[in-house]
Structure formats: structure tokens, C-alpha cells
Design an enzyme around this catalytic site. Structure first.
Site, mmCIF file in Angstrom:
data_model
loop_
_atom_site.group_PDB
_atom_site.id
_atom_site.type_symbol
_atom_site.label_atom_id
_atom_site.label_comp_id
_atom_site.label_asym_id
_atom_site.label_seq_id
_atom_site.Cartn_x
_atom_site.Cartn_y
_atom_site.Cartn_z
ATOM 1 N N HIS A 86 -8.375 0.938 -4.061
ATOM 2 C CA HIS A 86 -9.289 0.834 -2.913
ATOM 3 C C HIS A 86 -9.947 2.193 -2.722
ATOM 4 O O HIS A 86 -9.333 3.123 -2.210
ATOM 5 C CB HIS A 86 -8.455 0.404 -1.689
ATOM 6 C CG HIS A 86 -9.226 0.315 -0.414
ATOM 7 N ND1 HIS A 86 -8.614 0.214 0.813
ATOM 8 C CD2 HIS A 86 -10.566 0.296 -0.159
ATOM 9 C CE1 HIS A 86 -9.529 0.145 1.765
ATOM 10 N NE2 HIS A 86 -10.723 0.202 1.202
ATOM 11 N N GLY A 130 -8.924 4.490 6.702
ATOM 12 C CA GLY A 130 -8.622 5.914 6.796
ATOM 13 C C GLY A 130 -7.223 6.242 7.253
ATOM 14 O O GLY A 130 -6.776 7.379 7.102
ATOM 15 N N MET A 132 -11.484 -5.390 5.659
ATOM 16 C CA MET A 132 -10.680 -4.406 6.393
ATOM 17 C C MET A 132 -10.434 -4.941 7.797
ATOM 18 O O MET A 132 -11.376 -5.257 8.530
ATOM 19 C CB MET A 132 -11.410 -3.064 6.492
ATOM 20 C CG MET A 132 -11.481 -2.251 5.205
ATOM 21 S SD MET A 132 -9.907 -1.907 4.420
ATOM 22 C CE MET A 132 -9.035 -1.005 5.702
ATOM 23 N N ASP A 143 -6.608 -6.074 4.634
ATOM 24 C CA ASP A 143 -5.967 -4.754 4.606
ATOM 25 C C ASP A 143 -5.987 -4.126 5.997
ATOM 26 O O ASP A 143 -7.055 -3.850 6.543
ATOM 27 C CB ASP A 143 -6.746 -3.876 3.609
ATOM 28 C CG ASP A 143 -6.155 -2.487 3.423
ATOM 29 O OD1 ASP A 143 -5.073 -2.201 3.974
ATOM 30 O OD2 ASP A 143 -6.801 -1.683 2.713
ATOM 31 N N GLY A 144 -4.798 -3.901 6.538
ATOM 32 C CA GLY A 144 -4.670 -3.154 7.787
ATOM 33 C C GLY A 144 -3.999 -3.935 8.893
ATOM 34 O O GLY A 144 -4.473 -4.995 9.301
ATOM 35 N N GLY A 145 -2.854 -3.436 9.346
ATOM 36 C CA GLY A 145 -2.190 -4.035 10.500
ATOM 37 C C GLY A 145 -1.566 -5.392 10.230
ATOM 38 O O GLY A 145 -1.386 -6.179 11.157
ATOM 39 N N SER A 195 0.855 -1.191 0.000
ATOM 40 C CA SER A 195 0.000 0.000 0.000
ATOM 41 C C SER A 195 0.886 1.234 0.000
ATOM 42 O O SER A 195 1.576 1.522 0.982
ATOM 43 C CB SER A 195 -0.882 0.006 1.246
ATOM 44 O OG SER A 195 -1.424 1.301 1.424
ATOM 45 N N HIS A 219 -1.350 -1.620 -4.160
ATOM 46 C CA HIS A 219 -2.587 -1.189 -3.502
ATOM 47 C C HIS A 219 -2.609 0.336 -3.405
ATOM 48 O O HIS A 219 -1.695 0.949 -2.867
ATOM 49 C CB HIS A 219 -2.658 -1.833 -2.116
ATOM 50 C CG HIS A 219 -3.959 -1.648 -1.423
ATOM 51 N ND1 HIS A 219 -5.088 -2.393 -1.734
ATOM 52 C CD2 HIS A 219 -4.331 -0.806 -0.432
ATOM 53 C CE1 HIS A 219 -6.081 -2.022 -0.950
ATOM 54 N NE2 HIS A 219 -5.664 -1.047 -0.161
ATOM 55 N N ASP A 231 -4.729 3.536 -2.217
ATOM 56 C CA ASP A 231 -5.784 3.950 -1.279
ATOM 57 C C ASP A 231 -6.300 5.355 -1.575
ATOM 58 O O ASP A 231 -5.590 6.329 -1.345
ATOM 59 C CB ASP A 231 -5.216 3.950 0.145
ATOM 60 C CG ASP A 231 -5.073 2.558 0.718
ATOM 61 O OD1 ASP A 231 -6.050 1.802 0.692
ATOM 62 O OD2 ASP A 231 -3.961 2.240 1.199
ATOM 63 N N MET A 276 -12.035 4.526 -0.904
ATOM 64 C CA MET A 276 -12.688 4.871 0.364
ATOM 65 C C MET A 276 -13.408 6.193 0.155
ATOM 66 O O MET A 276 -13.048 7.226 0.723
ATOM 67 C CB MET A 276 -11.629 4.954 1.482
ATOM 68 C CG MET A 276 -11.134 3.580 1.909
ATOM 69 S SD MET A 276 -9.648 3.654 2.917
ATOM 70 C CE MET A 276 -8.412 3.627 1.631
ATOM 71 N N GLY A 314 1.173 -1.747 4.226
ATOM 72 C CA GLY A 314 1.778 -0.422 4.083
ATOM 73 C C GLY A 314 3.024 -0.326 4.926
ATOM 74 O O GLY A 314 4.153 -0.426 4.433
ATOM 75 N N SER A 315 2.823 -0.196 6.245
ATOM 76 C CA SER A 315 3.942 0.022 7.171
ATOM 77 C C SER A 315 4.992 -1.074 7.088
ATOM 78 O O SER A 315 6.192 -0.792 7.140
ATOM 79 C CB SER A 315 3.428 0.066 8.611
ATOM 80 O OG SER A 315 2.340 0.933 8.700
ATOM 81 N N GLY A 375 -3.061 4.502 7.976
ATOM 82 C CA GLY A 375 -2.106 3.393 8.043
ATOM 83 C C GLY A 375 -1.576 3.231 9.459
ATOM 84 O O GLY A 375 -1.820 4.066 10.334
ATOM 85 N N GLY A 376 -0.864 2.144 9.699
ATOM 86 C CA GLY A 376 -0.143 1.964 10.952
ATOM 87 C C GLY A 376 -0.983 1.579 12.159
ATOM 88 O O GLY A 376 -0.516 1.678 13.289
ATOM 89 N N MET A 421 -8.894 8.299 -0.630
ATOM 90 C CA MET A 421 -9.741 8.767 0.484
ATOM 91 C C MET A 421 -10.315 10.133 0.140
ATOM 92 O O MET A 421 -9.603 10.981 -0.395
ATOM 93 C CB MET A 421 -8.906 8.887 1.760
ATOM 94 C CG MET A 421 -8.201 7.605 2.144
ATOM 95 S SD MET A 421 -7.255 7.836 3.657
ATOM 96 C CE MET A 421 -6.421 6.253 3.755
#
Ligand code: DX5
Ligand code: ZN
Length: 220
Positions: A66, A142, A137, A175-177, A8, A33, A35, A68, A197-198, A144-145, A37
């Protein structure tokens, strides 16, 4: 089932975006990916059409967009023209989801349906044969991290079994974490597309991508 890494770029250094994308592609990441927003569906604003148009096609990665954004049907044509290969829309953001999916397919693109952490998987049942990808999700969209929400694992399992019962081979994306230390349980639950992402862009990108690809090999 192919396991795919989808870095991401929300977590990338935009001053070195081209170079960082190239490192991801060289390391074996299959999707990129992207994102988007709108400051309405989620509180943040990220990037949009001109950035996608600029980077698409550069590294032979599948552009996984993606959205959002509220009422995404308004922008399906534009993101398709700008180079999306997969257009992911939020279940919660669509008035008439079937119309949105039809529009995406009408543009010759793959359709993805995304659900937020609070939305049950079973809302997807009427659409299981209408999309090529489903995105769960595992954080509130909304930002990252954030930390992975553990209840997402049950949602992944439920979704994969609903698809298998119907002999459908859609992508299950998470997606996420997602980090190297929790990705195995996410794959074990039935996900095959891993957004990160991170854990890709913070630190040494080549090493981070390599470490994910090594884990994916355990599943070949
Ligand atoms: C969150 C975005 C994610 C985000 C993931 O709204 O949809 O794609 O970039 O970031 P990490 O991997 O840092 O949780
Ligand atoms: Zn995302």
C-alpha cells in the site's frame, strides 16, 4: 468469493517481525499488508524497499503493498523488484492513473487503486476493469489504531455493486479500524480482503488471526 485476511505489519513488533509474520501465515492469513509512507502524501514515514526485500517470499503470503506516497509511478519498478505482488496506489496521489496502472501491469504485478475516506467511489468507474483490487480506506491514511468511519460501508456496497453489474471479480479491500466486532458488517457490505493492524498484532496474534478466520468461515 474468497475472504482474505491481510495483517498490516505497521502494528507489528519490528524486533520480532519474522516470528510474527510466521504466526499470521500459519493461522491462514493470505496477504501481508505493507504500508509505505513518505512523509508527504501522509504525515508519517514508515518503512520501504529494504524491509520488503528482506521479508518477501518468507511465508508464502501475497505481498500487498500500500503505497501512501506522492507520484507513485516513480517507485513502481523498485517495489515490484523488491517483491510486491500487488501494488496499491492512491487515486489522489497519481497524475496519470492509467499510466501508473499500465506500469504496474508491465512489471507483471497486480494493480490496486486506493481511495481516501473523502474520495467518492464513482471516481473509480473508468478504471473498474483496469485493476485487480480496489482498496477503500476506512480511516484517514497515515496512522494505525484509528476508529472505522461508518460511511465507508456505503462506499463498499456501491463499489461491489458497480463491479457486479460489470461481471468483474476484483478484490474489494478495506483498511483501517477493522476489529472482530465490526468485520461482519464490512464483509456483509461486500468486502473480501480485510486489512487489520491493531486487531491482529495487539495481544495474542495466533488467537486474533484464528478469530478472524472463524468469522470468515461463516461466509463460505
Ligand atoms: C493506515 C494504514 C493501515 C493501518 C491499519 O494508514 O494504511 O494499514 O495499519 O491499522 P489498524 O488496523 O490499526 O486501523
Ligand atoms: Zn494500509
Amino acid at each position: 468469493m474468497r475472504r482474505i485476511l491481510a495483517p498490516s505489519i505497521l502494528a507489528a513488533d519490528f524486533n520480532r517481525l519474522g516470528e510474527q509474520m510466521e504466526i499470521c501465515a500459519r493461522g491462514g492469513a493470505g496477504y501481508l499488508h505493507f504500508d509505505v509512507m513518505d512523509g508527504m502524501f501522509v504525515p508519517n514515514i514508515s518503512f520501504g524497499l529494504p524491509v520488503l526485500a528482506c521479508i518477501q517470499g518468507k511465508e508464502n503470503m501475497v505481498m500487498d503493498v500500500h503505497l501512501m506516497i506522492e507520484d507513485p509511478i516513480r517507485y513502481v519498478d523498485k517495489f515490484s523488484e523488491a517483491g510486491a505482488d500487488i501494488v496499491n496506489v492512491h487515486y489522489e496521489a497519481c497524475g496519470n492513473l492509467q499510466a501508473v496502472l499500465d506500469r504496474i501491469h508491465g512489471c507483471g504485478k497486480k494493480a490496486g487503486i486506493t481511495i481516501k475516506p473523502g474520495t467518492p467511489v464513482d471516481v473509480l468507474i473508468p478504471y473498474l476493469d483496469q485493476a485487480e483490487l480496489f482498496l477503500i480506506m476506512s480511516v484517514e491514511p497515515g496512522l494505525g489504531g484509528q476508529a472505522f468511519i461508518p460511511e465507508s460501508l456505503d462506499k463498499i456496497r456501491r463499489l461491489r455493486s458497480l463491479l457486479e453489474e460489470r461481471d468483474l471479480e476484483a478484490d474489494v479491500e478495506v483498511d483501517g479500524g477493522v476489529y472482530h466486532n465490526n468485520v461482519r458488517e464490512i464483509l456483509d457490505a461486500g468486502a473480501n480482503v480485510i486489512v487489520s493492524g491493531s486487531s491482529v498484532f495487539h495481544g495474542n496474534i495466533a488467537e486474533n488471526v484464528f478469530a478472524f478466520m472463524e468469522i470468515f468461515k461463516e461466509y463460505e
